[in-house]
Design an enzyme around this catalytic site. Structure first.
Site, short mmCIF file in Angstrom:
data_model
loop_
_atom_site.label_atom_id
_atom_site.label_comp_id
_atom_site.label_asym_id
_atom_site.label_seq_id
_atom_site.Cartn_x
_atom_site.Cartn_y
_atom_site.Cartn_z
N ASN A 35 1.96 6.49 3.94
CA ASN A 35 2.53 5.31 4.58
C ASN A 35 4.06 5.29 4.58
O ASN A 35 4.68 4.26 4.84
CB ASN A 35 1.99 4.05 3.91
N ASP A 39 2.02 1.10 8.12
CA ASP A 39 0.79 0.53 7.56
C ASP A 39 1.10 -0.61 6.59
O ASP A 39 0.80 -0.55 5.41
CB ASP A 39 -0.05 1.61 6.87
N ASP A 94 0.87 -1.19 0.00
CA ASP A 94 0.00 0.00 0.00
C ASP A 94 0.90 1.23 0.00
O ASP A 94 0.94 2.00 0.96
CB ASP A 94 -0.92 -0.01 1.21
#
Length: 255
Positions: free
Chosen positions: A187, A198, A182
């Site tokens: 992040n 994350d 992600d």
């Protein structure tokens, strides 16, 4: 009260009132507590709880291999699953000042390149496309896809319609690396170095899983910076595959 219960279970007393920073796109409760971050997911929310449990295991496995937060505690408290981490010093790359954006994005590209250069041998976290597609299909069937959050070119489609279009464009091969999963700019925390956060979708996956989301997020957050040029300069890839970029951005709609 949920945060206080987790801190007590972890044996932590920060002396500061918890500062709720986000409920996250996933619905997790995220709070800053002194020099620690707490993430909480309700065990009844299967997708969120599974991702948080996975993230706890990923952080422990990546410790010493990549720049990730230190796990202080993880476990179950009443109806919740929780993860307590040492706060990473710095600022989310999505929120750095415009004057620092190119330097922060360059550091992020180099961090992704270093992650992708690690050997996939022995990694217990599998995010190959066959598994991602199976999870995406299950999310469609379970009503877990947020159709209102589709990118502009797909707004108005149902999840089932989008799924039919996605499955007509599946790449024939994968270029496997250890992928963040992600790789949007919130992040990555930019400080003395770049810290990965994350990581609930981390695992063995095509490198375009990360490159596609990095480029999309860079365009949204820092459009004044030529992120494609930064990749060409600081990431070991001769040419970007526009078809793969589009596919993995499309796949992200289901998560």
């Amino acid at each position: 009260m949920r945060i206080e219960r987790v801190l007590a279970a972890a044996g932590l007393a920060t002396g500061d009132a918890p500062e709720v920073t986000d409920h996250g796109r996933s619905g997790d409760l995220v709070a800053r507590c002194g020099d620690a971050f707490v993430k909480i997911a309700r065990r009844s929310e299967t997708w969120n709880a599974r991702a948080l449990e996975r993230e706890s295991a990923v952080l422990r496995w990546l410790a010493g291999k990549a720049p990730v937060p230190q796990v202080l505690w993880s476990g179950a408290v009443a109806d919740d699953l929780a993860l307590v981490m040492r706060a990473a010093p710095g600022t989310a790359v999505s929120h750095v000042p415009e004057a620092d954006a190119e330097a922060a994005l360059t550091a992020t590209v180099r961090t992704l390149a270093a992650l992708h250069a690690l050997s996939i041998a022995g990694c217990p976290f599998d995010q190959r496309l066959s598994l991602k597609l199976a999870e995406a299909e299950a999310r469609v069937a379970g009503g877990a896809v947020d159709e209102s959050d589709f990118d502009a070119e797909r707004l108005g489609l149902t999840a089932a319609e989008a799924w039919a279009r996605l499955t007509a464009a599946i790449p024939a091969t994968e270029d496997l690396v250890l992928a963040h999963g992600d790789a949007s700019l919130p992040n990555f925390i930019w400080g003395a170095n770049v810290t990965l956060i994350d990581l609930g979708r981390f695992g063995i996956a095509d490198r375009y899983q990360d490159l596609s989301l990095f480029l999309r997020s860079a365009q949204r957050n820092h459009p004044q910076v030529d992120a494609v040029h930064l990749l060409a300069t600081h990431y070991p890839l001769t040419d970007l595959d526009a078809v793969r970029l589009a596919f993995y951005q499309f796949l992200d709609e289901f998560f």
